[in-house]
Design a protein around this motif. Structure first.
Motif, PDB file in Angstrom:
ATOM      1  N   ARG A  21       2.645   6.227  18.882  1.00  0.00           N
ATOM      2  CA  ARG A  21       3.695   6.675  20.056  1.00  0.00           C
ATOM      3  C   ARG A  21       2.601   6.955  21.381  1.00  0.00           C
ATOM      4  O   ARG A  21       3.270   6.352  22.444  1.00  0.00           O
ATOM      5  N   MET A  22       1.823   7.447  21.067  1.00  0.00           N
ATOM      6  CA  MET A  22       0.912   7.793  22.317  1.00  0.00           C
ATOM      7  C   MET A  22       0.358   6.695  22.777  1.00  0.00           C
ATOM      8  O   MET A  22       0.405   6.485  23.979  1.00  0.00           O
ATOM      9  N   ASN A  23      -0.020   5.595  22.187  1.00  0.00           N
ATOM     10  CA  ASN A  23      -0.683   4.580  22.564  1.00  0.00           C
ATOM     11  C   ASN A  23       0.412   3.813  23.296  1.00  0.00           C
ATOM     12  O   ASN A  23      -0.182   3.054  24.379  1.00  0.00           O
ATOM     13  N   ALA A  24       1.451   3.640  22.777  1.00  0.00           N
ATOM     14  CA  ALA A  24       2.629   2.875  23.229  1.00  0.00           C
ATOM     15  C   ALA A  24       3.014   3.658  24.706  1.00  0.00           C
ATOM     16  O   ALA A  24       3.164   2.820  25.892  1.00  0.00           O
ATOM     17  N   ALA A  25       2.982   4.813  24.962  1.00  0.00           N
ATOM     18  CA  ALA A  25       3.082   5.497  26.206  1.00  0.00           C
ATOM     19  C   ALA A  25       2.182   5.025  27.095  1.00  0.00           C
ATOM     20  O   ALA A  25       2.518   5.129  28.244  1.00  0.00           O
ATOM     21  N   LYS A  26       1.027   5.143  26.648  1.00  0.00           N
ATOM     22  CA  LYS A  26      -0.144   5.018  27.533  1.00  0.00           C
ATOM     23  C   LYS A  26      -0.212   3.630  28.010  1.00  0.00           C
ATOM     24  O   LYS A  26      -0.296   3.325  29.266  1.00  0.00           O
ATOM     25  N   GLY A  27       0.102   2.606  27.272  1.00  0.00           N
ATOM     26  CA  GLY A  27       0.239   1.378  27.529  1.00  0.00           C
ATOM     27  C   GLY A  27       1.500   1.217  28.555  1.00  0.00           C
ATOM     28  O   GLY A  27       1.250   0.688  29.697  1.00  0.00           O
ATOM     29  N   ALA A  28       2.751   1.835  28.370  1.00  0.00           N
ATOM     30  CA  ALA A  28       3.783   1.737  29.341  1.00  0.00           C
ATOM     31  C   ALA A  28       3.497   2.281  30.628  1.00  0.00           C
ATOM     32  O   ALA A  28       3.648   1.755  31.772  1.00  0.00           O
ATOM     33  N   ALA A  29       2.587   3.543  30.420  1.00  0.00           N
ATOM     34  CA  ALA A  29       2.602   4.262  31.742  1.00  0.00           C
ATOM     35  C   ALA A  29       1.343   3.500  32.697  1.00  0.00           C
ATOM     36  O   ALA A  29       1.429   3.463  33.853  1.00  0.00           O
ATOM     37  N   MET A  30       0.464   2.929  32.160  1.00  0.00           N
ATOM     38  CA  MET A  30      -0.600   1.905  32.874  1.00  0.00           C
ATOM     39  C   MET A  30       0.017   0.777  33.455  1.00  0.00           C
ATOM     40  O   MET A  30      -0.205   0.587  34.564  1.00  0.00           O
ATOM     41  N   SER A  31       1.064   0.177  32.610  1.00  0.00           N
ATOM     42  CA  SER A  31       1.639  -0.906  33.362  1.00  0.00           C
ATOM     43  C   SER A  31       2.552  -0.483  34.496  1.00  0.00           C
ATOM     44  O   SER A  31       2.610  -1.063  35.455  1.00  0.00           O
ATOM     45  N   LEU A  32       3.228   0.772  34.265  1.00  0.00           N
ATOM     46  CA  LEU A  32       4.073   1.058  35.484  1.00  0.00           C
ATOM     47  C   LEU A  32       3.241   1.296  36.734  1.00  0.00           C
ATOM     48  O   LEU A  32       3.751   1.124  37.680  1.00  0.00           O
ATOM     49  N   LEU A  33       2.191   2.022  36.246  1.00  0.00           N
ATOM     50  CA  LEU A  33       1.176   2.465  37.481  1.00  0.00           C
ATOM     51  C   LEU A  33       0.839   1.293  38.328  1.00  0.00           C
ATOM     52  O   LEU A  33       0.799   1.477  39.471  1.00  0.00           O
ATOM     53  N   THR A  34       0.408   0.265  37.581  1.00  0.00           N
ATOM     54  CA  THR A  34      -0.146  -0.763  38.246  1.00  0.00           C
ATOM     55  C   THR A  34       1.125  -1.645  38.805  1.00  0.00           C
ATOM     56  O   THR A  34       0.830  -2.071  40.272  1.00  0.00           O
ATOM     57  N   GLU A  35       2.299  -1.625  38.788  1.00  0.00           N
ATOM     58  CA  GLU A  35       3.377  -1.950  39.667  1.00  0.00           C
ATOM     59  C   GLU A  35       3.646  -0.976  40.462  1.00  0.00           C
ATOM     60  O   GLU A  35       4.396  -1.529  41.420  1.00  0.00           O
ATOM     61  N   ALA A  36       3.649   0.326  40.230  1.00  0.00           N
ATOM     62  CA  ALA A  36       4.150   1.297  41.136  1.00  0.00           C
ATOM     63  C   ALA A  36       3.469   1.497  42.507  1.00  0.00           C
ATOM     64  O   ALA A  36       4.098   2.193  43.230  1.00  0.00           O
TER      65      ALA A  36
END
Length: 214
Positions: A21-36
């Motif tokens: 879960r933590m790795n999935a959240a980290k991956g999602a956070a990173m990809s959203l930050l890149t787009e944000a």
């Protein structure tokens, strides 16, 4: 100056699936930050395990800060979900006060089951008299569930707040609690048993875009 959105990942870091879960959240956070970067959106990550939730990554637009903060991820122990929802509400309200944040999307990645009551998270004793189904001085599932649903309701009622529940529980053993939490907050529910960053990022993006077009 246009206010951006704040995406708060509330991640269950307890139990055997914690690291996934933590790795999935980290991956999602990173990809959203890149787009944000263009949209002024901020990301925050609140894992919960042990006796209380913890703001591991305070609201930020910085990819470098996110990388640094998310290197060390706590895992294991109890599941203080009610505390995590309250902390997400408080973090979001504080961010709105700065004027940089309009909408807050809370993405809760959990199976919805809590086993640590709020009083313990706040450093107080649990009072078995408060729970008619209490056994051996411990809170019952019903008590814990009602407490979590009350926190979800409070969060859903806050202005500009939206809850997205991502249920990581296997369909066959799902207790349906994550769905109840989403309903209590008038939010959205997704079942992603094989939680991975890109799947979580994409449903979070859908939720964000729906909000922005409201």
């Amino acid at each position: 100056r246009k206010a951006g959105s704040l995406i708060i990942f509330v991640v269950d870091a307890s139990g055997s699936m914690a690291l996934n879960r933590m790795n999935a959240a980290k991956g999602a956070a990173m990809s959203l930050l890149t787009e944000a970067y263009q949209s002024r959106d901020q990301i925050c990550l609140i894992p919960f395990q042990g006796e209380q939730a913890d703001v591991l990554l305070p609201p930020t637009r910085s990819i470098a800060q996110a990388k640094k903060r998310l290197e060390i991820m706590p895992c294991g122990g109890g599941s203080p979900l009610a505390d995590a929802l309250q902390m997400a509400l408080l973090t979001g309200l504080n961010a709105q006060k700065t004027g940089d944040v309009g909408k807050v999307v809370v993405v809760c990645i959990s199976d919805g089951r809590a086993n640590v009551p709020l009083c313990i998270s706040k450093g107080e004793e649990f009072d078995p008299d408060a729970d008619e189904d209490s056994k051996d001085g411990k809170p019952s599932r019903k008590y814990l569930k009602e407490e979590v649903l009350a926190c979800a309701k409070q969060l859903g009622a806050a202005q500009g707040f939206n809850l997205l529940c991502i249920d990581t529980e296997n369909k066959f053993i799902s207790t349906g609690i994550a769905k109840d939490i989403a309903n209590a907050a008038m939010g959205k529910y997704h079942q992603i048993a094989k939680a991975d960053g890109s799947a979580i990022a994409s449903v979070t993006n859908q939720a964000l875009n729906a909000l922005k077009n409201e």
